[in-house]
Design an enzyme around this catalytic site. Structure first.
Site, PDB file in Angstrom:
ATOM      1  N   SER A   1       0.929  -1.242   0.157  1.00 48.05           N
ATOM      2  CA  SER A   1      -0.078  -0.097   0.069  1.00 48.05           C
ATOM      3  C   SER A   1       0.723   1.162   0.086  1.00 48.05           C
ATOM      4  CB  SER A   1      -0.846  -0.002   1.163  1.00 48.05           C
ATOM      5  OG  SER A   1      -1.641  -1.088   1.369  1.00 48.05           O
TER       6      SER A   1
ATOM      7  N   HIS B   1      -1.127  -2.812  -7.392  1.00 46.17           N
ATOM      8  CA  HIS B   1      -1.742  -2.469  -6.157  1.00 46.17           C
ATOM      9  C   HIS B   1      -3.313  -2.717  -6.321  1.00 46.17           C
ATOM     10  CE1 HIS B   1      -3.275   0.807  -3.056  1.00 46.17           C
ATOM     11  NE2 HIS B   1      -2.696  -0.467  -2.424  1.00 46.17           N
TER      12      HIS B   1
ATOM     13  N   GLU C   1      -3.619  -0.279  -9.695  1.00 43.92           N
ATOM     14  CA  GLU C   1      -2.524   0.406 -10.138  1.00 43.92           C
ATOM     15  C   GLU C   1      -1.408  -0.507 -10.353  1.00 43.92           C
ATOM     16  OE1 GLU C   1      -3.573   4.277  -7.292  1.00 43.92           O
ATOM     17  OE2 GLU C   1      -2.404   2.727  -6.423  1.00 43.92           O
TER      18      GLU C   1
ATOM     19  N   ASN D   1      -3.938   5.790  -2.431  1.00 46.57           N
ATOM     20  CA  ASN D   1      -3.456   5.987  -1.171  1.00 46.57           C
ATOM     21  C   ASN D   1      -2.946   7.416  -0.596  1.00 46.57           C
ATOM     22  OD1 ASN D   1      -4.665   3.547  -0.416  1.00 46.57           O
ATOM     23  ND2 ASN D   1      -2.744   2.435  -0.186  1.00 46.57           N
TER      24      ASN D   1
HETATM   25  C1  LIG Z   1      -5.432   0.668   1.786  1.00 48.72           C
HETATM   26  C2  LIG Z   1      -5.178  -0.080   0.415  1.00 48.72           C
HETATM   27  O1  LIG Z   1      -3.853  -0.089   0.016  1.00 48.72           O
HETATM   28  C3  LIG Z   1      -5.866   0.485  -0.638  1.00 48.72           C
HETATM   29  C4  LIG Z   1      -7.451   0.210  -0.431  1.00 48.72           C
HETATM   30  O2  LIG Z   1      -7.762  -1.016  -0.530  1.00 48.72           O
HETATM   31  S1  LIG Z   1      -8.478   1.520  -0.009  1.00 48.72           S
HETATM   32  C5  LIG Z   1     -10.007   0.851   0.069  1.00 48.72           C
HETATM   33  C6  LIG Z   1     -10.540   0.874  -1.090  1.00 48.72           C
HETATM   34  N1  LIG Z   1     -12.034   0.496  -0.788  1.00 48.72           N
HETATM   35  C7  LIG Z   1     -13.009   1.096  -0.843  1.00 48.72           C
HETATM   36  O3  LIG Z   1     -13.038   2.427  -0.875  1.00 48.72           O
HETATM   37  C8  LIG Z   1     -14.409   0.609  -0.558  1.00 48.72           C
HETATM   38  C9  LIG Z   1     -15.636   1.331  -0.452  1.00 48.72           C
HETATM   39  N2  LIG Z   1     -16.992   0.811  -0.106  1.00 48.72           N
HETATM   40  C10 LIG Z   1     -17.587   0.293  -1.230  1.00 48.72           C
HETATM   41  O4  LIG Z   1     -17.183   0.606  -2.361  1.00 48.72           O
HETATM   42  C11 LIG Z   1     -18.803  -0.344  -0.825  1.00 48.72           C
HETATM   43  O5  LIG Z   1     -19.320  -0.223   0.533  1.00 48.72           O
HETATM   44  C12 LIG Z   1     -18.593  -2.045  -1.032  1.00 48.72           C
HETATM   45  C13 LIG Z   1     -18.362  -2.531  -2.515  1.00 48.72           C
HETATM   46  C14 LIG Z   1     -17.396  -2.417  -0.335  1.00 48.72           C
HETATM   47  C15 LIG Z   1     -19.774  -2.572  -0.390  1.00 48.72           C
HETATM   48  O6  LIG Z   1     -20.851  -2.165  -0.936  1.00 48.72           O
HETATM   49  P1  LIG Z   1     -22.288  -1.755  -0.318  1.00 48.72           P
HETATM   50  O7  LIG Z   1     -23.101  -1.328  -0.854  1.00 48.72           O
HETATM   51  O8  LIG Z   1     -21.910  -1.011   1.028  1.00 48.72           O
HETATM   52  O9  LIG Z   1     -22.541  -3.357   0.674  1.00 48.72           O
HETATM   53  P2  LIG Z   1     -23.239  -4.530   0.263  1.00 48.72           P
HETATM   54  O10 LIG Z   1     -24.710  -4.135  -0.239  1.00 48.72           O
HETATM   55  O11 LIG Z   1     -22.733  -5.427   1.228  1.00 48.72           O
HETATM   56  O12 LIG Z   1     -22.327  -4.810  -1.039  1.00 48.72           O
HETATM   57  C16 LIG Z   1     -22.869  -4.345  -2.504  1.00 48.72           C
HETATM   58  C17 LIG Z   1     -22.516  -5.508  -3.305  1.00 48.72           C
HETATM   59  O13 LIG Z   1     -20.902  -5.742  -3.267  1.00 48.72           O
HETATM   60  C18 LIG Z   1     -20.987  -7.246  -3.130  1.00 48.72           C
HETATM   61  N3  LIG Z   1     -19.811  -7.765  -2.344  1.00 48.72           N
HETATM   62  C19 LIG Z   1     -19.330  -6.649  -1.371  1.00 48.72           C
HETATM   63  N4  LIG Z   1     -18.235  -7.462  -0.775  1.00 48.72           N
HETATM   64  C20 LIG Z   1     -18.037  -8.354  -1.394  1.00 48.72           C
HETATM   65  C21 LIG Z   1     -16.984  -9.178  -1.316  1.00 48.72           C
HETATM   66  N5  LIG Z   1     -15.887  -9.329  -0.432  1.00 48.72           N
HETATM   67  N6  LIG Z   1     -16.908 -10.346  -2.408  1.00 48.72           N
HETATM   68  C22 LIG Z   1     -18.058 -10.355  -3.341  1.00 48.72           C
HETATM   69  N7  LIG Z   1     -19.015  -9.607  -3.471  1.00 48.72           N
HETATM   70  C23 LIG Z   1     -18.941  -8.426  -2.431  1.00 48.72           C
HETATM   71  C24 LIG Z   1     -22.153  -7.513  -2.291  1.00 48.72           C
HETATM   72  O14 LIG Z   1     -22.675  -8.727  -2.531  1.00 48.72           O
HETATM   73  C25 LIG Z   1     -23.352  -6.719  -2.984  1.00 48.72           C
HETATM   74  O15 LIG Z   1     -23.626  -7.240  -4.228  1.00 48.72           O
HETATM   75  P3  LIG Z   1     -25.234  -6.989  -4.818  1.00 48.72           P
HETATM   76  O16 LIG Z   1     -25.095  -5.351  -5.061  1.00 48.72           O
HETATM   77  O17 LIG Z   1     -25.427  -7.636  -5.939  1.00 48.72           O
HETATM   78  O18 LIG Z   1     -26.088  -7.060  -3.560  1.00 48.72           O
HETATM   79  N1  LIG Z   2      -6.268  -4.018   3.898  1.00 48.68           N
HETATM   80  C1  LIG Z   2      -6.307  -3.286   2.570  1.00 48.68           C
HETATM   81  O1  LIG Z   2      -7.401  -2.685   2.378  1.00 48.68           O
HETATM   82  C2  LIG Z   2      -5.069  -3.125   1.520  1.00 48.68           C
HETATM   83  C3  LIG Z   2      -5.310  -2.992   0.214  1.00 48.68           C
HETATM   84  C4  LIG Z   2      -4.333  -2.736  -0.749  1.00 48.68           C
HETATM   85  C5  LIG Z   2      -3.094  -3.168  -0.478  1.00 48.68           C
HETATM   86  N2  LIG Z   2      -2.851  -3.798   0.852  1.00 48.68           N
HETATM   87  C6  LIG Z   2      -1.625  -4.433   1.223  1.00 48.68           C
HETATM   88  O2  LIG Z   2      -1.618  -5.731   0.874  1.00 48.68           O
HETATM   89  C7  LIG Z   2      -0.788  -6.474   1.859  1.00 48.68           C
HETATM   90  C8  LIG Z   2      -1.321  -7.307   2.558  1.00 48.68           C
HETATM   91  O3  LIG Z   2      -2.556  -6.620   3.455  1.00 48.68           O
HETATM   92  P1  LIG Z   2      -3.816  -7.580   4.012  1.00 48.68           P
HETATM   93  O4  LIG Z   2      -4.502  -6.270   4.264  1.00 48.68           O
HETATM   94  O5  LIG Z   2      -4.162  -8.608   3.008  1.00 48.68           O
HETATM   95  O6  LIG Z   2      -3.146  -8.090   5.394  1.00 48.68           O
HETATM   96  P2  LIG Z   2      -3.754  -9.375   6.141  1.00 48.68           P
HETATM   97  O7  LIG Z   2      -3.063  -9.162   7.529  1.00 48.68           O
HETATM   98  O8  LIG Z   2      -4.975  -9.407   6.143  1.00 48.68           O
HETATM   99  O9  LIG Z   2      -2.946 -10.682   5.424  1.00 48.68           O
HETATM  100  C9  LIG Z   2      -1.482 -10.827   5.558  1.00 48.68           C
HETATM  101  C10 LIG Z   2      -1.367 -12.249   5.241  1.00 48.68           C
HETATM  102  O10 LIG Z   2       0.142 -12.572   5.070  1.00 48.68           O
HETATM  103  C11 LIG Z   2       0.421 -13.712   5.800  1.00 48.68           C
HETATM  104  N3  LIG Z   2       1.879 -13.749   6.025  1.00 48.68           N
HETATM  105  C12 LIG Z   2       2.597 -13.038   6.569  1.00 48.68           C
HETATM  106  N4  LIG Z   2       3.860 -13.226   6.452  1.00 48.68           N
HETATM  107  C13 LIG Z   2       4.075 -14.122   5.617  1.00 48.68           C
HETATM  108  C14 LIG Z   2       5.138 -15.050   4.861  1.00 48.68           C
HETATM  109  N5  LIG Z   2       6.348 -14.673   5.190  1.00 48.68           N
HETATM  110  N6  LIG Z   2       4.657 -15.756   3.939  1.00 48.68           N
HETATM  111  C15 LIG Z   2       3.509 -16.168   3.708  1.00 48.68           C
HETATM  112  N7  LIG Z   2       2.473 -15.464   4.253  1.00 48.68           N
HETATM  113  C16 LIG Z   2       2.741 -14.448   5.132  1.00 48.68           C
HETATM  114  C17 LIG Z   2      -0.365 -13.512   7.007  1.00 48.68           C
HETATM  115  O11 LIG Z   2      -0.382 -14.745   7.863  1.00 48.68           O
HETATM  116  C18 LIG Z   2      -1.611 -13.044   6.915  1.00 48.68           C
HETATM  117  O12 LIG Z   2      -2.588 -14.146   6.427  1.00 48.68           O
HETATM  118  C19 LIG Z   2       0.026  -5.277   2.705  1.00 48.68           C
HETATM  119  O13 LIG Z   2       1.024  -4.993   1.836  1.00 48.68           O
HETATM  120  C20 LIG Z   2      -1.043  -4.019   2.497  1.00 48.68           C
HETATM  121  O14 LIG Z   2      -0.595  -2.870   2.688  1.00 48.68           O
HETATM  122  C21 LIG Z   2      -3.878  -3.856   1.857  1.00 48.68           C
END
Ligand SMILES: C[C@H](O)CC(=O)SCCNC(=O)CCNC(=O)[C@H](O)C(C)(C)COP(=O)(O)OP(=O)(O)OC[C@H]1O[C@@H](n2cnc3c(N)ncnc32)[C@H](O)[C@@H]1OP(=O)(O)O
Ligand SMILES: NC(=O)c1ccc[n+]([C@@H]2O[C@H](COP(=O)([O-])OP(=O)(O)OC[C@H]3O[C@@H](n4cnc5c(N)ncnc54)[C@H](O)[C@@H]3O)[C@@H](O)[C@H]2O)c1
Length: 309
Positions: A140, A161, A173, A211
């Site tokens: 991330s 990503h 990404e 991010n």
């Molecule tokens: C930090 C990292 O590096 C980077 C990141 O990842 S940052 C995070 C980025 N993610 C976001 O910003 C997520 C923002 N949230 C959303 O887009 C929405 O809330 C969400 C898609 C997660 C869920 O949607 P929401 O309407 O709130 O809930 P919900 O009704 O349960 O789900 C909508 C649909 O998605 C589906 N869904 C949600 N999560 C799912 C999953 N894990 N697997 C499969 N389907 C899923 C549901 O089945 C539902 O389908 P439907 O419309 O046919 O009923």
């Molecule tokens: N959580 C998010 O929304 C998100 C979104 C994009 C990217 N990421 C990035 O993805 C990576 C994983 O994040 P996450 O949220 O899935 O974490 P998580 O804690 O849910 O999962 C990490 C997994 O890696 C396993 N693990 C740790 N060390 C290991 C090793 N040496 N060999 C094999 N498995 C090992 C752990 O047991 C765990 O199951 C991080 O770099 C995070 O920054 C996270």
């Protein structure tokens, strides 16, 4: 820009495409990546540190596939079941890294957000994987170039990503470092498209595109809560109803994992101590120290324990 245009003029022959992939880490992200790769025709090996964790990963993939299948085959239960079984049959869970990478085309690393731990893993992978294997990190916030430093294949290294939840979020990404070869970059872009994702290109800068904007926003919301300006519920409602976000900043931070959020912001602060946007957030640090990691631990800014739902 010129580089990308040049890359997209070539297309990879079918024989040269990425077909076998290995996902390291079966947590939130790794299980989502494995699931989507399997439903888009790839052979997937998923590695984690214990059989117990892998069992949980497979369970979460099953649950997610069931949600996708129910929608995709709304009027055909048998087709939904076949979709789920086919996808699962393309995923091999294992704790044996060497075996997992022995003939893989691409390794996607999705383990904990810690440079030392990622370095230890990539050193091992570099020894075990064949010459042609491309390495990618789903980090991330850590520099891809720095992660790649411990390998002897920087030309076959890049960033992929993905976003959480991987089956729902359309964006990918794709990051290249100066050493990434055109051929590797082209294969990563094509792999992203084969996974059904919309790919965007970004330099190897902190947080890439999403991010770099999203994490300071979530941290500013936490500072607002720390100051007592508004409650977590009201800040979330305000951003959902006033800015059209699908989740408010606290619901989203709980979804991402508060440990991951803290590793990101604390890491950037260490590398860029002068940047006020990257200042550590004491409330977040306390919650992580107390084991409140968000949804995955049952409690974060909100409570997800069954009794309270
Ligand atoms: C930090 C990292 O590096 C980077 C990141 O990842 S940052 C995070 C980025 N993610 C976001 O910003 C997520 C923002 N949230 C959303 O887009 C929405 O809330 C969400 C898609 C997660 C869920 O949607 P929401 O309407 O709130 O809930 P919900 O009704 O349960 O789900 C909508 C649909 O998605 C589906 N869904 C949600 N999560 C799912 C999953 N894990 N697997 C499969 N389907 C899923 C549901 O089945 C539902 O389908 P439907 O419309 O046919 O009923
Ligand atoms: N959580 C998010 O929304 C998100 C979104 C994009 C990217 N990421 C990035 O993805 C990576 C994983 O994040 P996450 O949220 O899935 O974490 P998580 O804690 O849910 O999962 C990490 C997994 O890696 C396993 N693990 C740790 N060390 C290991 C090793 N040496 N060999 C094999 N498995 C090992 C752990 O047991 C765990 O199951 C991080 O770099 C995070 O920054 C996270």
């Amino acid at each position: 820009m010129a580089q990308l245009t040049q890359v997209s003029r070539f297309s990879t022959s079918a024989a040269n495409m990425i077909k076998k992939i290995t996902v390291i880490g079966g947590g939130l992200m790794g299980s989502g990546i494995a699931q989507v790769a399997a439903t888009t025709g790839h052979k997937v090996t998923m590695v984690d540190t214990s059989e117990d964790i892998l069992q949980k990963s497979v369970k979460s993939i099953q649950a997610s596939l069931a949600r996708v299948g129910k929608k995709k085959f709304a009027n055909d239960e048998a087709a939904g079941k076949k979709f789920l079984e086919d996808a699962l049959s393309h995923i091999k869970p294992t704790v044996n890294i060497k075996e997992a990478v022995k003939d893989t085309d691409l390794v996607i690393e999705a383990i904990v957000e810690n440079m030392d731990v990622k370095h230890k893993l990539f050193r091992e992978l570099d020894q075990a994987a064949p010459q042609h294997t491309i390495f990618a990190s789903n980090t991330s916030s850590l520099p891809i170039g720095k992660i790649a430093e411990v390998t002897s294949r920087k030309d076959r290294f890049g960033g992929l990503h993905f976003f959480n939840p991987v089956p729902m979020m359309k964006l990918l990404e794709v990051i290249r470092i100066p050493e990434t070869s055109d051929e590797t970059y082209k294969k990563l872009l094509e792999f992203g498209k084969a996974m059904g994702k919309h790919t965007v290109e970004c330099k190897d800068t902190p947080g890439f595109i999403v991010n770099r904007l999203l994490v300071p926003y979530m941290m500013e919301a936490t500072r607002m809560l720390e100051r007592g300006d508004a409650s977590a519920q009201d800040i979330d409602s305000a951003m959902k109803l006033g800015a059209g976000y699908p989740m408010g900043p606290f619901e989203l931070a709980d979804y991402v994992g508060l440990d991951t959020c803290m590793f990101i912001i604390d890491g950037w602060h260490k590398d860029y101590p002068e940047n006020p946007l990257f200042k550590p957030v004491p409330l977040l640090q306390k919650m992580v120290a107390d084991g409140k990691l968000g949804r995955k631990s049952g409690e974060g800014f909100f409570n997800y324990k069954k009794s309270s739902m």
